[in-house]
Design an enzyme around this catalytic site. Structure first.
Site, mmCIF file in Angstrom:
data_model
loop_
_atom_site.group_PDB
_atom_site.id
_atom_site.type_symbol
_atom_site.label_atom_id
_atom_site.label_comp_id
_atom_site.label_asym_id
_atom_site.label_seq_id
_atom_site.Cartn_x
_atom_site.Cartn_y
_atom_site.Cartn_z
ATOM 1 N N LYS A 182 38.068 38.169 32.317
ATOM 2 C CA LYS A 182 37.324 37.249 32.347
ATOM 3 C C LYS A 182 37.556 37.042 34.131
ATOM 4 O O LYS A 182 38.319 36.011 34.677
ATOM 5 C CB LYS A 182 38.595 35.916 32.161
ATOM 6 C CG LYS A 182 37.573 33.788 31.990
ATOM 7 C CD LYS A 182 37.304 33.169 32.854
ATOM 8 C CE LYS A 182 37.262 32.288 33.754
ATOM 9 N NZ LYS A 182 37.068 32.998 35.164
ATOM 10 N N GLU A 257 49.641 38.579 41.015
ATOM 11 C CA GLU A 257 49.046 38.570 42.755
ATOM 12 C C GLU A 257 48.714 37.417 42.922
ATOM 13 O O GLU A 257 47.557 36.769 42.585
ATOM 14 C CB GLU A 257 48.055 39.303 42.115
ATOM 15 C CG GLU A 257 48.586 40.501 42.137
ATOM 16 C CD GLU A 257 49.374 41.640 42.838
ATOM 17 O OE1 GLU A 257 49.226 41.058 44.111
ATOM 18 O OE2 GLU A 257 49.750 42.312 42.960
ATOM 19 N N CYS A 291 43.825 37.108 50.723
ATOM 20 C CA CYS A 291 45.102 36.553 49.903
ATOM 21 C C CYS A 291 46.593 36.996 51.349
ATOM 22 O O CYS A 291 47.383 36.241 51.731
ATOM 23 C CB CYS A 291 45.867 37.246 49.076
ATOM 24 S SG CYS A 291 45.405 38.704 49.226
ATOM 25 N N GLU A 388 47.587 28.042 53.194
ATOM 26 C CA GLU A 388 46.982 28.659 53.087
ATOM 27 C C GLU A 388 45.265 28.820 53.520
ATOM 28 O O GLU A 388 44.541 28.011 53.062
ATOM 29 C CB GLU A 388 47.060 29.915 51.471
ATOM 30 C CG GLU A 388 46.373 31.171 51.345
ATOM 31 C CD GLU A 388 46.029 31.266 49.989
ATOM 32 O OE1 GLU A 388 45.555 31.058 49.263
ATOM 33 O OE2 GLU A 388 46.143 32.603 50.170
HETATM 34 P P1 NAP Z 1 42.213 30.689 41.251
HETATM 35 O O1 NAP Z 1 40.903 28.754 41.377
HETATM 36 O O2 NAP Z 1 43.660 30.379 41.629
HETATM 37 O O3 NAP Z 1 41.121 31.000 40.817
HETATM 38 C C1 NAP Z 1 41.613 32.907 40.139
HETATM 39 C C2 NAP Z 1 40.808 32.568 38.708
HETATM 40 O O4 NAP Z 1 41.724 31.780 37.859
HETATM 41 C C3 NAP Z 1 39.783 32.228 37.926
HETATM 42 O O5 NAP Z 1 38.593 33.568 37.282
HETATM 43 C C4 NAP Z 1 39.461 30.992 37.886
HETATM 44 O O6 NAP Z 1 38.670 31.224 37.342
HETATM 45 C C5 NAP Z 1 40.706 31.596 37.117
HETATM 46 N N1 NAP Z 1 41.872 30.052 36.265
HETATM 47 C C6 NAP Z 1 42.045 28.379 37.104
HETATM 48 N N2 NAP Z 1 41.395 28.517 36.201
HETATM 49 C C7 NAP Z 1 42.285 28.860 34.994
HETATM 50 C C8 NAP Z 1 42.782 28.252 33.932
HETATM 51 N N3 NAP Z 1 42.751 27.251 33.543
HETATM 52 N N4 NAP Z 1 43.104 29.119 32.597
HETATM 53 C C9 NAP Z 1 42.483 30.592 33.104
HETATM 54 N N5 NAP Z 1 41.787 31.411 34.308
HETATM 55 C C10 NAP Z 1 41.993 30.228 35.366
HETATM 56 O O7 NAP Z 1 41.605 31.444 42.919
HETATM 57 P P2 NAP Z 1 40.409 31.471 42.938
HETATM 58 O O8 NAP Z 1 40.293 30.356 44.376
HETATM 59 O O9 NAP Z 1 39.734 31.694 43.193
HETATM 60 O O10 NAP Z 1 41.252 32.340 44.354
HETATM 61 C C11 NAP Z 1 41.930 32.674 45.502
HETATM 62 C C12 NAP Z 1 43.484 32.272 45.234
HETATM 63 O O11 NAP Z 1 43.783 33.829 44.966
HETATM 64 C C13 NAP Z 1 44.305 32.640 46.875
HETATM 65 O O12 NAP Z 1 44.724 31.712 46.901
HETATM 66 C C14 NAP Z 1 44.094 34.185 47.279
HETATM 67 O O13 NAP Z 1 45.471 34.010 48.152
HETATM 68 C C15 NAP Z 1 44.819 34.400 45.845
HETATM 69 N N6 NAP Z 1 44.710 35.999 45.920
HETATM 70 C C16 NAP Z 1 45.457 36.066 45.748
HETATM 71 C C17 NAP Z 1 46.110 37.839 45.574
HETATM 72 C C18 NAP Z 1 46.720 38.314 45.300
HETATM 73 O O14 NAP Z 1 46.743 40.245 45.504
HETATM 74 N N7 NAP Z 1 47.872 38.485 45.759
HETATM 75 C C19 NAP Z 1 43.999 38.832 46.065
HETATM 76 C C20 NAP Z 1 42.893 37.653 46.174
HETATM 77 C C21 NAP Z 1 42.678 36.450 45.741
HETATM 78 P P3 NAP Z 1 36.940 30.263 37.409
HETATM 79 O O15 NAP Z 1 37.050 30.084 39.198
HETATM 80 O O16 NAP Z 1 35.720 30.304 37.229
HETATM 81 O O17 NAP Z 1 37.433 28.762 37.002
#
Ligand code: NAP
Length: 487
Positions: A182, A257, A291, A388
């Site tokens: 997904k 992650e 991140c 962040e």
């Molecule tokens: P996010 O809002 O948590 O979304 C990440 C993924 O989760 C997206 O595909 C999102 O879908 C999905 N998602 C959200 N709610 C969900 C639910 N209830 N059930 C299933 N899937 C769900 O994060 P983001 O804003 O896209 O990404 C930024 C974050 O990622 C930052 O905090 C960053 O630090 C972190 N990150 C961490 C790493 C690491 O390796 N530690 C690497 C890269 C990024 P949709 O967006 O399609 O709704």
């Protein structure tokens, strides 16, 4: 500026389930837009729980055969996929820039970075070793074998839409699992293009499945369905916590992650030019949307002014614009909401006494763009210290002593990446050991590659991706106790 990929069959806008490109059952779609221009790139099938359940079933059926393939066969499939990524590098990078906004050179770097994980895990497939254990009684023998977990769900974010997925699918498949993915709805095209290339590589139907659409429904199906035995997630900490809790209902293995709040510490014995170069990479890559981006820059008081002066010069050379334009170093943020969050952090800091200096030569093209900004006179009570940033903003904090800065660097629930610059060998060891982070860059601003373990501690998650440790997250340990040896 090239508007579309040369091979336009890489632009896929349906779900990929059981080796077929399919519409959502409802026939509904959602728009994918280019944040640099606001243009709609295409409309993608809006799937929900039913399509996800179908994908899980297909992955389960496919796994029964996939787990029986030899390590060398899985190596060959993955290498073919890897080679196709290289062959289509320009197109994959363009798609990434179009939907995500990062400069083309960075997009190419991301595709190659993702492909490196595929090659690494293709090789690692051949190194899933077991163990023999000394016998506990004279007529028994103990052995350990490692086996695939089963169906693995992969949920990924928009900031690295290609590489985050490649570095989950590759180890999952190498270990003999199948996947239901997904990708983020903001950036599904890079992911779907990877599925198209996997199809061309001959990876059998059902081994890789991909759905986008109604996120909460998809998440609920993934976490409640007992066939899914593992969830690997990259994204924000709040969503990671929710998915971990939801997965507990069926006791799935999870790898998380999550978010970071990286300190970047410059001691007064540092090579200042090297520290500025390292900060430019770790702070401004992907317009600050990684991140592992430096979030809080701590500079020792004796060199503070000199450091800020050199940083000002380096930041003034950044070029803001459409990622497809030659020379662009800072593209748009992924959407206006993200840009507004960053602007709100700057405003809050300024309202509490920070000094803000923005660098952008021309007027910004639209509200998704944020000018590179340096904040000085910042303090630990500002939101920017605790949250962040995810934007091209560099807050520079002052510190006096090693003990003080370590305490402040660790004063966060996050623990993903940290960086520091020093040439004192004793300090290098002390600070490396004291920082409560999964990854530490020592005189280095770029720390991630497929050979090193990637992952965090505390609320930045659990599990490691890449390296010799990365495959274990996708394997079960089975103990075999053989009796009757002496009879
Ligand atoms: P996010 O809002 O948590 O979304 C990440 C993924 O989760 C997206 O595909 C999102 O879908 C999905 N998602 C959200 N709610 C969900 C639910 N209830 N059930 C299933 N899937 C769900 O994060 P983001 O804003 O896209 O990404 C930024 C974050 O990622 C930052 O905090 C960053 O630090 C972190 N990150 C961490 C790493 C690491 O390796 N530690 C690497 C890269 C990024 P949709 O967006 O399609 O709704």
């Amino acid at each position: 500026m090239r508007p579309t990929p040369k091979d336009d069959s890489l632009i896929r806008n349906q779900a990929y389930i059981d080796g077929q490109w399919v519409d959502a059952l409802s026939g509904e779609t959602f728009a994918v837009t280019n944040p640099a221009t606001g243009d709609v790139l295409t409309n993608v099938s809006r799937c929900g729980a039913k399509e996800t359940a179908h994908a899980i079933k297909a992955a389960d059926t496919a796994q029964q055969l996939w787990k029986k393939t030899s390590a060398k066969e899985r190596f060959a499939y993955l290498m073919k996929w890897h080679d196709l990524m290289h062959e289509h590098l320009e197109d994959l990078a363009l798609l990434l820039t179009l939907e995500q906004g990062k400069p083309l050179a960075e997009a190419k770097g991301e595709v190659l970075y993702g492909a490196n994980y595929v090659r690494w895990f293709a090789e690692e497939a051949k190194r899933v070793y077991g163990d023999t254990i000394p016998n506990a009684t004279s007529d028994t023998r103990l052995l350990v074998i490692k086996q695939p977990i089963g169906v693995v769900a992969c949920i990924t974010p928009w900031n690295f839409p290609n590489a985050m997925l490649a570095r989950k699918i590759a180890p999952a498949l190498a270990a003999g699992n199948t996947v239901v993915c997904k990708p983020a709805n903001e950036t599904p095209l890079s992911a779907l293009a990877l599925a198209e290339l996997a199809d061309r590589a001959g990876i059998p139907a059902g081994v890789i499945n991909m759905v986008n659409g109604i996120t909460p429904e998809i998440g609920e199906e993934i976490t409640s369905n007992p066939i899914v035995r593992k969830l690997t997630f990259t994204g924000s900490t709040p969503i990671g916590k929710k998915l971990t809790a939801d997965s507990a209902r069926t006791m799935k293995r999870t790898s998380m992650e999550l978010g970071g709040n990286a300190p970047f510490i410059v001691f007064d014995d540092a090579d200042l030019d090297a520290a500025v170069s390292g900060l430019m990479i770790s702070k401004f890559r992907n317009a600050g949307q990684t991140c592992v981006c430096s979030n809080r820059i701590f500079v020792q008081s004796g060199i503070y002014d000199a450091f800020v002066e050199r940083l000002n010069k380096a930041v003034s050379e950044l070029v803001v614009g459409d990622g497809r334009s030659e020379g662009t170093s800072i593209g748009p943020l992924v959407h206006e909401r993200a840009a507004n969050n960053v602007r709100a952090l700057i405003e809050e800091a300024v309202s509490k006494g920070a000094t803000s200096k923005s660098f952008a030569i021309d007027e910004l093209p639209n509200a998704c763009f944020v000018a590179p900004t340096i904040l000085t006179d910042v303090s630990d009570d500002m939101r920017i210290f605790h949250e962040e940033i995810f934007g091209p903003v560099a807050p520079i904090f002052k510190f006096d002593t090693e003990n003080d800065v370590i305490k402040r660097a660790n004063d966060t629930p996050f623990g993903l990446a940290a960086y520091f610059y020093s040439r004192d060998i004793g300090r290098v060891w002390r600070v490396s050991e004291a920082l409560e982070y999964g990854m530490v860059g020592i005189n280095a601003g770029a720390i991630s590659n497929e050979m090193a373990p990637f992952g965090g501690v505390k609320e930045s998650g659990q599990g490691r991706e890449g390296s010799k440790y990365g495959l274990d997250d996708y394997l079960e340990i089975k103990s075999l106790c053989m009796g009757g040896i002496d009879t």
